[in-house]
Design a protein around this motif. Structure first.
Motif, short mmCIF file in Angstrom:
data_model
loop_
_atom_site.label_atom_id
_atom_site.label_comp_id
_atom_site.label_asym_id
_atom_site.label_seq_id
_atom_site.Cartn_x
_atom_site.Cartn_y
_atom_site.Cartn_z
N ARG A 159 20.90 14.48 2.38
CA ARG A 159 21.54 15.55 2.87
C ARG A 159 20.30 16.75 3.42
O ARG A 159 19.41 16.81 2.60
CB ARG A 159 22.18 16.52 1.65
CG ARG A 159 22.78 17.75 2.19
CD ARG A 159 23.99 18.37 1.33
NE ARG A 159 25.09 17.44 1.44
CZ ARG A 159 26.09 17.94 1.04
NH1 ARG A 159 26.18 18.99 -0.07
NH2 ARG A 159 27.30 17.25 0.82
N VAL A 160 20.40 16.90 4.70
CA VAL A 160 19.66 17.76 5.29
C VAL A 160 20.46 19.16 5.49
O VAL A 160 21.43 19.01 6.26
CB VAL A 160 18.93 17.31 6.61
CG1 VAL A 160 18.17 18.18 7.30
CG2 VAL A 160 18.21 15.93 6.56
N PHE A 210 18.03 13.38 13.00
CA PHE A 210 18.40 12.81 11.79
C PHE A 210 20.04 12.09 12.04
O PHE A 210 20.35 11.27 11.29
CB PHE A 210 18.55 13.80 10.60
CG PHE A 210 17.20 14.20 10.40
CD1 PHE A 210 16.20 13.35 9.59
CD2 PHE A 210 16.83 15.50 10.16
CE1 PHE A 210 14.97 13.55 9.14
CE2 PHE A 210 15.47 15.72 9.76
CZ PHE A 210 14.63 15.06 9.20
N GLY A 211 20.75 12.91 12.83
CA GLY A 211 22.06 12.14 13.29
C GLY A 211 22.05 10.98 13.80
O GLY A 211 23.10 10.40 13.91
N GLY A 232 23.55 6.85 10.10
CA GLY A 232 24.40 7.33 8.98
C GLY A 232 23.32 7.31 7.72
O GLY A 232 24.32 7.41 6.72
N LEU A 233 22.36 7.54 7.85
CA LEU A 233 21.32 7.66 6.63
C LEU A 233 21.17 9.12 6.12
O LEU A 233 20.71 9.36 5.02
CB LEU A 233 19.98 6.89 6.86
CG LEU A 233 20.04 5.42 7.09
CD1 LEU A 233 18.70 5.03 7.28
CD2 LEU A 233 20.58 4.70 5.65
N TYR A 234 21.54 10.02 7.06
CA TYR A 234 21.30 11.44 6.67
C TYR A 234 22.45 12.21 6.86
O TYR A 234 23.32 11.75 7.91
CB TYR A 234 20.24 12.20 7.54
CG TYR A 234 18.70 11.47 7.38
CD1 TYR A 234 17.89 12.11 6.53
CD2 TYR A 234 18.41 10.40 8.06
CE1 TYR A 234 16.76 11.48 6.19
CE2 TYR A 234 16.97 9.56 7.88
CZ TYR A 234 16.35 10.10 6.99
OH TYR A 234 15.01 9.97 6.64
N LYS A 239 8.55 8.19 7.40
CA LYS A 239 8.36 8.20 6.22
C LYS A 239 9.39 7.45 5.12
O LYS A 239 9.07 6.87 4.06
CB LYS A 239 7.65 9.64 5.56
CG LYS A 239 6.68 10.16 6.13
CD LYS A 239 6.20 11.25 5.27
CE LYS A 239 5.85 11.15 3.77
NZ LYS A 239 5.68 12.56 3.27
N ASP A 240 10.56 7.89 5.40
CA ASP A 240 11.61 7.45 4.74
C ASP A 240 12.09 6.03 4.64
O ASP A 240 12.26 5.39 3.78
CB ASP A 240 12.66 8.35 4.93
CG ASP A 240 12.69 9.89 4.44
OD1 ASP A 240 11.71 10.16 3.49
OD2 ASP A 240 13.62 10.57 4.85
#
Length: 314
Positions: free
Chosen positions: A3-4, A24-25, A29-31, A168-169
């Motif tokens: 969650r951001v 991020f969107g 679908g990871l964020y 990084k993620d």
């Protein structure tokens, strides 16, 4: 799902406010990106409209990453805008905090940047240093990753730092995919100096872009400043000065950056031994590659390969 939470302060810049959702969107679908304000009410922007948010500051307590976009320059001071101190107290201890552009002023005013290395927009660096002498300001970079707190320079650097976090993620494969979808480069080279207003050169004055392209095709070779200047048909002094003006870093530092970038690509996409990777990108030895990679991103080649080859295959 990570969650951001993006916190819109009074006078927020709309473009930068939208960067986290856009970047991020796009990451498969990871964020989850949510936007909040200090009091849950509509926020005045730097443009001629206001923005309504669905959330108040309480949503910060659920954040994995918090992003603070820039806000009106007239409000930049050593004092936090009203309500922000209480809102910041809701951020979980383990959450990452990211500022875009002058959002760093809010983090510094809250004492979150004391003793850290940070950056902000080049046009506000003198003001920032005067207000926050306890913070180490690096005005020559596009963003600074200091672990749990990341700061970025002007507007588009918000895209750079968000792509960096995706890398990084989840690895470079996903970050590159997101960059292509957003029609932006996966990463940009050089520092802020290349974007600072400079006198427009005479049309007859040659630049260094052709030489940079030439050098990128020959990274495995032992290129020297003399080689680069000769290709550009300039004296050493003229070439070095013009290169610095155009790119924001010295030719030697730029070459090292390009070699590190190419090494990262090979470490992610191949199983070549580290020694061979080093030779293919122009480092004399594997030890030299380790030294430069560690200086750039703080890890060894093997650790980088393990992290990003694994992440990229998730």
């Amino acid at each position: 799902m990570h969650r951001v939470v993006v916190m819109a302060l009074d006078g927020v810049y709309p473009f930068e406010l939208g960067i986290p959702q856009r970047v991020f969107g796009t990451a498969q679908g990871l964020y989850e990106v949510l936007t909040c304000s200090v009091d849950g009410h509509a926020v005045r922007t730097s443009a001629d409209f206001t923005i309504s948010t669905r959330h108040g500051p309480e949503i910060l307590a659920t954040a994995d990453t918090v992003v603070i976009p820039p806000y009106a320059s007239a409000s930049l001071s050593a004092q936090l805008p009203a309500g922000v101190a209480d809102a910041f107290k809701l951020i979980p201890a383990g959450a990452r905090i990211v500022s875009i552009c002058t959002g760093a002023f809010a983090l510094a005013a809250a004492g979150l940047l004391d003793g850290r290395r940070v950056t902000t927009h080049w046009n506000q660096t003198a003001r920032f240093s005067e207000l926050f002498p306890q913070v180490t300001l690096d005005a020559d970079v596009l963003f600074v990753d200091d672990g749990d707190i990341l700061t970025s320079a002007g507007a588009a650097s918000g895209v750079d730092v968000c792509l960096h976090l995706i890398r990084k993620d989840h690895g470079s494969r996903l970050a590159n995919h997101v960059a292509r979808r957003c029609v932006v480069p996966p990463w940009r080279d050089g520092g802020q100096a290349q974007y600072i207003e400079q006198p427009v050169p005479e049309p007859s004055v040659a630049g260094t872009s052709a030489t940079r392209e030439w050098a990128l095709e020959r990274l495995a070779e032992s290129l020297t400043l003399t080689d680069l200047a000769a290709h550009a048909r300039m004296s050493l002094r003229t070439f070095a000065r013009r290169f610095q003006d155009e790119v924001g870093v010295s030719p030697g530092r730029w070459l090292t950056q390009q070699r590190v970038n190419r090494a990262r690509e090979l470490l992610e996409s191949s199983d070549l031994p580290v020694e061979l990777v080093a030779r293919q990108v122009g480092f004399a030895t594997a030890a030299s590659l380790r030294q430069h990679l560690h200086a750039a991103i703080g890890v060894s080649p093997q650790a980088y390969r393990h992290t990003f080859q694994t992440a990229g295959d998730r």
